[in-house]
Design an enzyme around this catalytic site. Structure first.
Site, PDB file in Angstrom:
ATOM      1  NE  ARG A  59      -2.499  -2.086   3.117  1.00 15.74           N
ATOM      2  CZ  ARG A  59      -2.661  -2.024   4.438  1.00 15.74           C
ATOM      3  NH1 ARG A  59      -3.308  -1.015   4.967  1.00 15.74           N
ATOM      4  NH2 ARG A  59      -2.189  -2.971   5.213  1.00 15.74           N
ATOM      5  CD  GLU A  96      -1.965  -3.738  14.701  1.00 17.12           C
ATOM      6  OE1 GLU A  96      -1.941  -3.187  13.590  1.00 17.12           O
ATOM      7  OE2 GLU A  96      -2.824  -3.503  15.569  1.00 17.12           O
TER       8      GLU A  96
HETATM    9  O1  LIG Z   1       3.456  -0.034  11.788  1.00 19.36           O
HETATM   10  P1  LIG Z   1       3.377  -1.513  11.547  1.00 19.36           P
HETATM   11  O2  LIG Z   1       2.838  -2.263  12.754  1.00 19.36           O
HETATM   12  O3  LIG Z   1       4.662  -2.089  11.077  1.00 19.36           O
HETATM   13  O4  LIG Z   1       2.271  -1.759  10.435  1.00 19.36           O
HETATM   14  C1  LIG Z   1       2.169  -0.976   9.271  1.00 19.36           C
HETATM   15  C2  LIG Z   1       2.365  -1.813   8.041  1.00 19.36           C
HETATM   16  O5  LIG Z   1       1.345  -2.816   7.935  1.00 19.36           O
HETATM   17  C3  LIG Z   1       0.691  -2.700   6.688  1.00 19.36           C
HETATM   18  O6  LIG Z   1       1.290  -3.492   5.727  1.00 19.36           O
HETATM   19  P2  LIG Z   1       0.855  -4.997   5.417  1.00 19.36           P
HETATM   20  O7  LIG Z   1       1.857  -5.923   6.026  1.00 19.36           O
HETATM   21  O8  LIG Z   1      -0.575  -5.224   5.831  1.00 19.36           O
HETATM   22  O9  LIG Z   1       1.050  -5.099   3.846  1.00 19.36           O
HETATM   23  P3  LIG Z   1       0.246  -4.514   2.586  1.00 19.36           P
HETATM   24  O10 LIG Z   1       0.600  -3.050   2.453  1.00 19.36           O
HETATM   25  O11 LIG Z   1       0.795  -5.315   1.470  1.00 19.36           O
HETATM   26  O12 LIG Z   1      -1.233  -4.718   2.790  1.00 19.36           O
HETATM   27  C4  LIG Z   1       0.856  -1.252   6.321  1.00 19.36           C
HETATM   28  O13 LIG Z   1       0.710  -1.039   4.928  1.00 19.36           O
HETATM   29  C5  LIG Z   1       2.240  -0.941   6.813  1.00 19.36           C
HETATM   30  O14 LIG Z   1       3.242  -1.296   5.874  1.00 19.36           O
HETATM   31  N1  LIG Z   2      -4.717  -1.861  11.956  1.00 17.84           N
HETATM   32  C1  LIG Z   2      -4.168  -1.752  10.737  1.00 17.84           C
HETATM   33  N2  LIG Z   2      -4.900  -1.330   9.691  1.00 17.84           N
HETATM   34  C2  LIG Z   2      -4.325  -1.231   8.459  1.00 17.84           C
HETATM   35  N3  LIG Z   2      -3.072  -1.543   8.211  1.00 17.84           N
HETATM   36  C3  LIG Z   2      -2.316  -1.962   9.232  1.00 17.84           C
HETATM   37  N4  LIG Z   2      -1.036  -2.320   9.308  1.00 17.84           N
HETATM   38  C4  LIG Z   2      -0.758  -2.670  10.563  1.00 17.84           C
HETATM   39  N5  LIG Z   2      -1.826  -2.537  11.340  1.00 17.84           N
HETATM   40  C5  LIG Z   2      -2.816  -2.094  10.534  1.00 17.84           C
END
Ligand SMILES: O=P(O)(O)OC[C@H]1O[C@H](OP(=O)(O)OP(=O)(O)O)[C@H](O)[C@@H]1O
Ligand SMILES: Nc1ncnc2[nH]cnc12
Length: 172
Positions: A59, A96
């Protein structure tokens, strides 16, 4: 609050019980909201743009690419393991709800080049901190970071180094 904040959708229980997922897709689908969100993320960097915005898969790519186009800079991807074709550096971290490694091409950023990290959501901060460590290990000059949404309750800012600007278009 920005006028597009109502387009950020809470999805409880995704991807796991106990997680309230912040779904950004309604913001992306609305032309005015998407444009305003990118503009808000671009504003702090407009005076002195970086050489590149570094987007974190997946994203983060959306916003980093839009910022690069808006401010006339390059775009560099930080990806999940095994996706980048050439020689990579990696950094391991906790999230997370999962993933634990990010990678970048070793030659993606020239030594000393000013860059800005970009992601959609700042939750625990693990991903952004890992990206900061990765870019610094590569010799980049990390000017700061831009996120669309900061989940304030998780207090990632407490873990983020002072002196490195961290801008969120929205705190939720
Ligand atoms: O602050 P944090 O706890 O590290 O979480 C934030 C990260 O989690 C999500 O990525 P995700 O792993 O869901 O991947 P995506 O963007 O491919 O959906 C979001 O896009 C961030 O990169
Ligand atoms: N709660 C949340 N919603 C969307 N993206 C995330 N990446 C990590 N935690 C998330």
């Amino acid at each position: 609050m920005p006028h597009w904040s109502h387009l950020l959708r809470d999805v409880p229980g995704f991807p796991r019980p106990g997680i309230v997922f912040k779904d950004i897709t309604p913001v992306l689908a609305d032309a005015a909201a998407f444009a305003a969100a990118v503009e808000a993320m671009a504003t702090p960097w407009r005076e002195a743009p970086p050489v590149a915005f570094v987007g974190i898969e997946s994203r983060g790519f959306i916003f980093a690419a839009a910022l690069a186009q808006r401010l006339g800079t390059g775009f560099v991807p930080v990806r999940k393991p095994g996706k980048l074709p050439a020689h990579t550096l990696h950094h391991d971290y906790a999230l997370e709800y999962g993933r634990d490694r990010i990678e970048i091409h070793v030659d993606a950023v020239p030594p000393g080049a000013p860059v800005v990290l970009v992601d959609d959501v700042l939750a625990t901060g693990g991903t952004l901190l890992a990206a900061l460590a990765l870019l610094r290990a590569q010799g980049a000059d990390v000017l700061g970071a831009a996120v669309l949404v900061e989940l304030s309750a998780l207090d990632a800012r407490a873990r983020w180094p002072q002196g490195v600007p961290l801008h969120a278009a929205l705190r939720a």
